[in-house]
Design a protein around this motif. Sequence first.
Motif, short mmCIF file in Angstrom:
data_model
loop_
_atom_site.label_atom_id
_atom_site.label_comp_id
_atom_site.label_asym_id
_atom_site.label_seq_id
_atom_site.Cartn_x
_atom_site.Cartn_y
_atom_site.Cartn_z
N PHE A 75 2.43 -4.95 -15.11
CA PHE A 75 2.43 -4.83 -13.73
C PHE A 75 0.96 -5.15 -13.13
O PHE A 75 1.12 -5.29 -11.83
CB PHE A 75 2.86 -3.82 -13.29
N GLY A 76 -0.15 -5.11 -13.75
CA GLY A 76 -1.46 -5.13 -13.19
C GLY A 76 -1.72 -4.22 -12.43
O GLY A 76 -2.60 -4.14 -11.35
N THR A 77 -1.28 -2.98 -12.75
CA THR A 77 -1.59 -1.69 -12.07
C THR A 77 -3.03 -1.36 -12.36
O THR A 77 -3.37 -1.30 -13.41
CB THR A 77 -0.65 -0.52 -12.51
N PRO A 78 -3.96 -1.31 -11.20
CA PRO A 78 -5.43 -1.17 -11.36
C PRO A 78 -5.50 0.38 -11.84
O PRO A 78 -4.79 1.22 -11.55
CB PRO A 78 -5.97 -1.54 -10.02
N TYR A 79 -6.64 0.42 -12.49
CA TYR A 79 -7.13 1.87 -13.07
C TYR A 79 -7.13 2.93 -11.98
O TYR A 79 -6.59 4.04 -12.41
CB TYR A 79 -8.41 1.57 -13.58
N GLU A 80 -7.56 2.65 -10.79
CA GLU A 80 -7.55 3.55 -9.61
C GLU A 80 -6.09 4.17 -9.52
O GLU A 80 -6.09 5.37 -9.11
CB GLU A 80 -8.07 3.16 -8.31
N ALA A 81 -5.32 3.37 -9.49
CA ALA A 81 -3.93 3.75 -9.13
C ALA A 81 -3.21 4.42 -10.16
O ALA A 81 -2.42 5.33 -10.02
CB ALA A 81 -2.93 2.34 -8.93
N ARG A 82 -3.66 4.23 -11.26
CA ARG A 82 -2.90 4.79 -12.39
C ARG A 82 -3.79 6.37 -12.57
O ARG A 82 -3.13 7.13 -13.34
CB ARG A 82 -3.60 4.31 -13.95
N LEU A 83 -4.51 6.70 -11.74
CA LEU A 83 -4.91 7.94 -11.81
C LEU A 83 -4.05 9.04 -10.93
O LEU A 83 -4.24 10.26 -10.68
CB LEU A 83 -6.31 8.13 -11.32
N GLY A 84 -3.05 8.27 -10.06
CA GLY A 84 -2.04 8.95 -9.50
C GLY A 84 -2.72 9.64 -8.10
O GLY A 84 -3.92 9.49 -7.49
N GLY A 85 -2.07 10.58 -7.61
CA GLY A 85 -2.35 11.13 -6.37
C GLY A 85 -1.37 10.94 -5.30
O GLY A 85 -0.70 9.95 -5.41
N PRO A 86 -1.38 11.88 -4.25
CA PRO A 86 -0.45 11.77 -3.14
C PRO A 86 -0.53 10.35 -2.52
O PRO A 86 0.36 9.59 -2.14
CB PRO A 86 -0.78 12.86 -2.23
N GLU A 87 -1.45 9.59 -2.16
CA GLU A 87 -1.70 8.31 -1.66
C GLU A 87 -0.89 7.35 -2.45
O GLU A 87 -0.21 6.21 -1.78
CB GLU A 87 -3.05 7.89 -1.50
N THR A 88 -0.88 7.34 -3.68
CA THR A 88 -0.05 6.38 -4.54
C THR A 88 1.35 6.63 -4.53
O THR A 88 2.04 5.58 -5.08
CB THR A 88 -0.56 6.48 -5.99
N MET A 89 1.81 7.43 -3.65
CA MET A 89 3.35 7.65 -3.56
C MET A 89 3.87 6.55 -2.38
O MET A 89 5.09 6.28 -2.46
CB MET A 89 3.69 9.10 -3.10
N TYR A 90 2.76 6.21 -1.55
CA TYR A 90 3.50 5.67 -0.52
C TYR A 90 3.17 4.19 -0.14
O TYR A 90 2.29 3.54 -0.83
CB TYR A 90 2.84 6.29 0.80
N PRO A 91 4.19 3.27 0.28
CA PRO A 91 4.23 1.88 0.51
C PRO A 91 2.61 1.41 0.91
O PRO A 91 2.16 0.45 0.55
CB PRO A 91 5.36 1.56 1.40
N GLU A 92 2.05 2.12 1.71
CA GLU A 92 0.84 1.56 2.40
C GLU A 92 -0.22 1.20 1.18
O GLU A 92 -1.19 0.54 1.48
CB GLU A 92 0.33 2.56 3.47
N TYR A 93 0.09 2.26 0.22
CA TYR A 93 -1.13 1.99 -0.71
C TYR A 93 -1.06 0.46 -1.42
O TYR A 93 -2.07 0.38 -2.08
CB TYR A 93 -0.62 3.02 -2.03
N ILE A 94 0.04 0.02 -1.52
CA ILE A 94 0.08 -1.43 -2.09
C ILE A 94 -0.98 -2.24 -1.61
O ILE A 94 -1.52 -2.95 -2.22
CB ILE A 94 1.74 -1.89 -1.91
N ALA A 95 -1.23 -2.21 -0.20
CA ALA A 95 -2.01 -2.94 0.44
C ALA A 95 -3.53 -2.66 0.02
O ALA A 95 -4.52 -3.37 -0.30
CB ALA A 95 -2.07 -2.98 1.98
#
Lengths: 304, 353
Positions: A264-284
């Motif tokens: 899916f091309g998930t970047p490394y930073e996103a793969r570290l998780g955290g509350p921010e990664t739950m929300y749609p705004e994080y896609i941008a």
Amino acid sequence: MHREAVVWSQRLVFALAIATLLFASWSETPRAQTDISGNWRPLPRNQDGSGMIGDLAGVPVSPGGRWRAESWSPDDFDVAEWVCRPHAWDYSLEGPLSAMRLWADVDQATQEVIAYHGHINQSEQETTIWMDGRPHPPANALHTWSGFSTGEWDGDTLVVTTTHLKETYIRRWGIMRSDQSVVRTRWRRMGTYLQATSILYDPVYLTEPYIRTTMMWVYDPALLMGPYPCEEATETAVPRGNVPHYLPGQNLLPSWNRAIVDDFGTPYEARLGGPETMYPEYIAKMKAFPRAAAAPAGSTERGR
Amino acid sequence: MSRLPRAATSRLILASVTVMTTLGVFGFAERVSTQAGQGGVRQAAWPPALRGPAPGEVEVLPVQGQVFLITGAGANITVQAGEEGILLVDTGLASMSDKVWAAVQTISKGKLRYVINTTEHADHTGGNATIAAKGETVPLRERTYTAGPMGTLEYNRASVISYLTVLHRMSAPTGQAAPTPQAAWPDNTYSTPQKRFYFNHEPVVITHQPANTDGNSVVLFRKSDVVSAGDLLDLTGYPLIDLKAGGSLQSIVQALNRLIDTTVPAAHASGGTLVIPGHGRIADHAEVAYYRNMTTIIRDRIQDMIRKRMTLEQIKAARPTRDYDARYGRATGAWTTDMFVEAAYRSLAAGTN
């Protein structure tokens, strides 16, 4: 004569109306329209996460939760003490697509439901949801894989609160919830379908509640519930007393490798998780992160 | 007085009846679907507060078989009670003795025969003097017997058992001031790998298990299937390492592995043999395994840092416990995370086992 007949018919109609109202008021006894009892077959759904082993994206892990995940090794499953470790009840609902049976204990005198019981096929986990208003046990009582649950109705939704849980995994690659967790599960039956939404609160490894919404079952009276025994292992690939883990900064799992990327091309930073990664705004925000060009080699993702 | 026409009156009545009936039926249906009235269940407070004993109070919890747990008096106190009397593992803080004894009396009115101390620390032995005095040693001879070593036993006191080093640390050589009064000292010590006896129709197996100190005892009630582990298992924090008393992190890891071997889980890694920790809730095989994993992982990290020749300050700064601190760590109090890391480092650097 005609006038008298009209008066009598009016009185009759009035009496009928009052009787209807009285019956409606008297009839406090619950019926079974929202009863969740029965055999339930799970419906397939997408599990959360990208599928890359070690991926924490979408889970509101705390820094401690991320560090804990970073030390997790797949050899953990071969530790003798964990060979029979079951999926905890709350993970069983989401993880293994396992058949489930729910049934009620009814007080014969009042016909009120005292408790719902649940049995899930995976590792034969069982739960009891107490409906009689009893308190949760003292803090120093034993914790179990299913915990201690009480339930109450919110409209046509059964709201279950579970405490006294043992520590277990949120995803089976090191994302843990602690033994301090409390789970709220909302059960809703819609005809022959049953839906569960679970909200996981953990002051140790999560910074925000983690919500699972994809769990759905269909009523299936012909469902067969097979046994699922497990006998404690005394000899495994991991010598007794060893605890496999990665030292800080040495994790070899693909998700922790900045140089590779998943389907899916998930970047490394996103793969570290955290509350921010739950929300749609994080896609941008994610679009600005660099993406590695290399795909992981070998069998590193689920389903391959 | 004006009157409505008969037809209009009939229509009004019919409309009223229709409305009332509809309301009635819908109201009925609503109650059926929600079951809201059942049992008058109140909305539970969220998140539910788990009750422990209030400060200064104790709480009794049944564990399994003949074994009970008393919490709130410092260290946990294990009570085994049956036809032959009462056995306690540890006695809690001195200041809580009266409340502990009152709690014991709610479990059994039998005679207190034995106290076993798992370690010498005051939260485990503080109640020895007061509580042991409530008991009576099982008479091995007639009370008038004076010949031989049995003649020195004091019958009007429960027998206080411990590993030999516990007595050494609670007492002092003649002429020197002892840290605890003589009435609190163990009078029935052992210096072998195990001390065993049969009490209340079950084997009581006391095993010497160096861990937090060099004198820890772990007590197995074999028929009740309960282990009283003392501070070897502390579900409220990192394990205490008493370096001066010969404790080490490596000993704790080894002792936890032996405790895992002692406990047998029931189906699907739950229940079976139950474990009473020195502090915190009732546990089982899986809880011991999780605690062993935590101590082993932290040991391995600190050991790796020592191999890399990192100083103690560098190791503390690297936070080798960081993923467990939110669960077990303490910034203040008698045993902080910082103290644990330092003691772990010193015991590993010295190769203490």
